[in-house]
Design an enzyme around this catalytic site. Sequence first.
Site, short mmCIF file in Angstrom:
data_model
loop_
_atom_site.label_atom_id
_atom_site.label_comp_id
_atom_site.label_asym_id
_atom_site.label_seq_id
_atom_site.Cartn_x
_atom_site.Cartn_y
_atom_site.Cartn_z
CG ASN A 191 137.68 -3.52 28.09
OD1 ASN A 191 138.93 -3.30 27.56
ND2 ASN A 191 137.51 -4.70 28.95
CE LYS A 216 137.38 -7.58 27.09
NZ LYS A 216 137.18 -8.96 26.95
CG HIS A 265 138.01 -7.01 32.90
ND1 HIS A 265 138.59 -7.85 31.85
CD2 HIS A 265 137.18 -6.09 31.63
CE1 HIS A 265 137.57 -8.11 31.85
NE2 HIS A 265 136.60 -7.18 31.02
CD GLU A 320 139.12 -10.42 29.05
OE1 GLU A 320 139.47 -9.18 28.95
OE2 GLU A 320 138.37 -10.54 29.33
CD GLU A 372 132.65 -6.20 32.31
OE1 GLU A 372 132.57 -6.15 31.44
OE2 GLU A 372 134.30 -6.76 32.16
N GLY A 407 132.56 -12.32 26.87
CA GLY A 407 133.65 -12.95 25.67
C GLY A 407 132.57 -14.74 25.20
CB SER A 466 128.09 -11.96 26.50
OG SER A 466 128.84 -12.36 26.28
P1 PGA Z 1 132.57 -8.83 26.34
O1 PGA Z 1 133.59 -8.16 26.70
O2 PGA Z 1 131.27 -7.88 25.43
O3 PGA Z 1 133.43 -9.38 24.52
O4 PGA Z 1 131.65 -10.19 26.73
C1 PGA Z 1 133.24 -7.56 27.78
C2 PGA Z 1 134.14 -6.95 29.08
O5 PGA Z 1 135.30 -7.90 29.35
O6 PGA Z 1 133.94 -6.17 29.18
#
Ligand code: PGA
Length: 250
Positions: free
Chosen positions: A10, A12, A96, A98, A168, A174, A214
Amino acid sequence: MERTPLIVGNWKMNGTITQTLLLINELLQMAQNLKDIDIVVAPPFTSLYSASIALQDSAIGLAAQNMFWEHEGAYTGEISGDFLKDIGCTYVLIGHSERRQYFGETDESVNKKIQMALGLELIPIFCLGETEAQREKKQTFDVIQEQLKIGLKNLHMNDFKNFVIAYEPIWAIGTGKNATSEQVEEVHSFIRNTLEKSFDAPMANGIRILYGGSVKPKNARELKQTKNVDGLLVGGASLKADQFIEIIKC
Ligand code: PGA
């Protein structure tokens, strides 16, 4: 049941078209001889078309990071699943955290998007997970159950032939904080059991459940060995071709 591992990158809101194509070319070179694994990347909307052309005839699949639940019309700023199909996407991330956190996405809007994606034969990657506060209050399973209940409303057994769920935990996205194998296994089993109860065992056993939050080369191997983990949704680490490939090779 054998479930082919799936690793999704992803990206982003990162990367111009040029940067996206550079990353794709690196991945294509490094991923040449990989077998028995599905790899998918999710660049930003503006790079999707160029990415689609670059990935043509390759084994790497293309995902969008979001879509709207209508086909077309007066929805300024939105992108429909029809457009995603048109440019060659096969997958789409839906719900997601976010999107839920910054753009007001709810379980209900997630459900509408999932239904639209399925109608268009786009494979939804349905994201869910709890916040840190919810985990501390021991509400994780209730939250996941509710997200599943509303997110999958009005879906039928046939809808799950091509369907992916990504767990997640929001506190692990993140942040560099890792969920332990036990925490991941516990939630993944819970998701599979819930699906079995709502639908049936073959359906629940056939569905791929990814972990995200992460993921780095360091913890990918352990996660891969965790029961009920069928792949990974990788954010930050998927922006570096060598790290992403290291994760895939696990
Ligand atoms: P990250 O993001 O690996 O940077 O924690 C995962 C995601 O948001 O899908």
